[in-house]
Write an enzyme that holds these catalytic residues in place. Structure first.
Site, PDB file in Angstrom:
ATOM      1  N   ALA A  29      40.211  52.009  75.504  1.00 20.72           N
ATOM      2  CA  ALA A  29      40.891  50.766  75.127  1.00 20.72           C
ATOM      3  C   ALA A  29      40.034  49.885  74.223  1.00 20.72           C
ATOM      4  O   ALA A  29      40.504  48.850  73.750  1.00 20.72           O
ATOM      5  CB  ALA A  29      41.286  49.983  76.374  1.00 20.72           C
ATOM      6  N   SER A  30      38.792  50.292  73.982  1.00 21.57           N
ATOM      7  CA  SER A  30      37.825  49.443  73.284  1.00 21.57           C
ATOM      8  C   SER A  30      37.882  49.624  71.773  1.00 21.57           C
ATOM      9  O   SER A  30      37.752  50.747  71.262  1.00 21.57           O
ATOM     10  CB  SER A  30      36.420  49.770  73.819  1.00 21.57           C
ATOM     11  OG  SER A  30      35.425  49.601  72.840  1.00 21.57           O
ATOM     12  N   THR A  31      38.058  48.511  71.075  1.00 22.46           N
ATOM     13  CA  THR A  31      38.192  48.565  69.613  1.00 22.46           C
ATOM     14  C   THR A  31      36.943  49.151  68.951  1.00 22.46           C
ATOM     15  O   THR A  31      37.035  50.035  68.093  1.00 22.46           O
ATOM     16  CB  THR A  31      38.432  47.146  69.063  1.00 22.46           C
ATOM     17  OG1 THR A  31      37.506  46.236  69.656  1.00 22.46           O
ATOM     18  CG2 THR A  31      39.846  46.680  69.375  1.00 22.46           C
TER      19      THR A  31
END
Lengths: 208, 208
Positions: free
Chosen positions: A13-15
């Protein structure tokens, strides 16, 4: 000289994990470093710090900047970029599936495909159909892999990865560890992490 | 081509502001960019986000990493580095003094000297004697400058700087603004901020 390795801890989920995932194999290859892909969930780590959501949601002024920074960084790396809705995406199933692939060698390809679907096309990675499609494109049997991802043994493996991350001082993603335990946080530190790994491996040639 | 400018917003208690302060004039000089030094206080900005202390204290796992990262970054830049105690230092008086210097041209020299005392030698910058010594070394009259720093007009000027920072989306330090309003956060983004400023100035040559 022994081939140096670098652990790459990432959260789907981490950009900024997206940026690192898409470039780490090329960068490590040029540096002569082997990458150990370590999928994990950031949620419980943030929870241990008392954070109930992504810091980019809890601090919207910082969040607004992050989206602009990601636009610039993705453009500089010639990567497509969409803002997933909702953010953060539910990454639980993707992380479980990625663990299944570790023993079979397809975790890097699977992970890049998940990141590309999520941040390159804005698709939902919490939807099992998205992951099934990716697995099929890799020649895997989606039903069998998704079933294995949901076993108690595999769920426990993901929890253990999270506990290991917490015990080693991980607080965000991406995070890199050299073999001597030196930790680097953030896509901006990938080059330094690789250089550190190379330098430590060079020194270990000397008899002790 | 008009000479591009970059605003440099910095907080004297901020570790990464130290790194930028010590290198920005050289880096900007090479890029042909004029730097506008903008001292401000981060505390009220963090307070507006609901943070009662430095995030590095509120999140000690992140704080531990920050100190290690600072050691590495300072070493890479050949800068001495001490961990100030307490952290963060009380930067109110230093910021007020720095504002006094803006109209007289000594703010960059004063600011570098404050950062060098604080992070290069571990000295207390909340102590007026430290600032008086620095002012004297610059050929200024410490008593006169400190008196001016404490006037209501100067205190109000610092408050206005903080309000401006908040209204422009500043959430941390250092922060850089190009003339078109593009914002960059963190010492790691200094080079990109300078490149942006140069590129925008180049484009403004065209008739509109």
């Amino acid at each position: 000289m022994p081939r140096p390795t670098l652990e790459f801890w990432y959260e789907f989920a981490s950009t900024y994990s997206y940026l690192s995932a898409m470039r780490i194999d090329d960068a490590a290859g040029r540096a002569g470093v082997a990458v150990v892909w370590r999928p994990f969930l950031l949620g419980p780590i943030l929870g241990a710090q008392g954070l109930s959501d992504s810091p980019f949601n809890l601090y919207p002024v910082k969040g607004r900047y992050m989206w602009r920074d990601m636009e610039r960084e993705a453009a500089a790396l010639r990567l497509p970029f969409c803002r997933p809705k909702p953010f953060p995406q539910n990454s639980l199933l993707a992380a479980r599936v990625a663990l299944v692939g570790l023993d079979r060698g397809w975790t890097p390809d699977f992970s890049r495909a998940v990141f590309a679907a999520e941040f390159g096309k804005g698709r939902s990675i919490g939807d099992p159909a998205t992951l099934a499609e990716i697995l099929a494109s890799l020649g895997e049997n989606p039903d069998a892999v998704l079933a294995e991802a949901g076993t108690e043994a595999n769920k426990a493996r993901l929890r253990r990865a999270g506990e290991e991350a917490l015990s080693r001082g991980v607080f965000g993603a991406p995070t890199f560890f050299a073999e001597d335990g030196e930790m680097f946080w953030g896509n901006d530190r990938l080059e330094q992490a690789l250089a550190w790994a190379v330098e430590r491996a060079r020194c270990s040639q000397w008899p002790v």
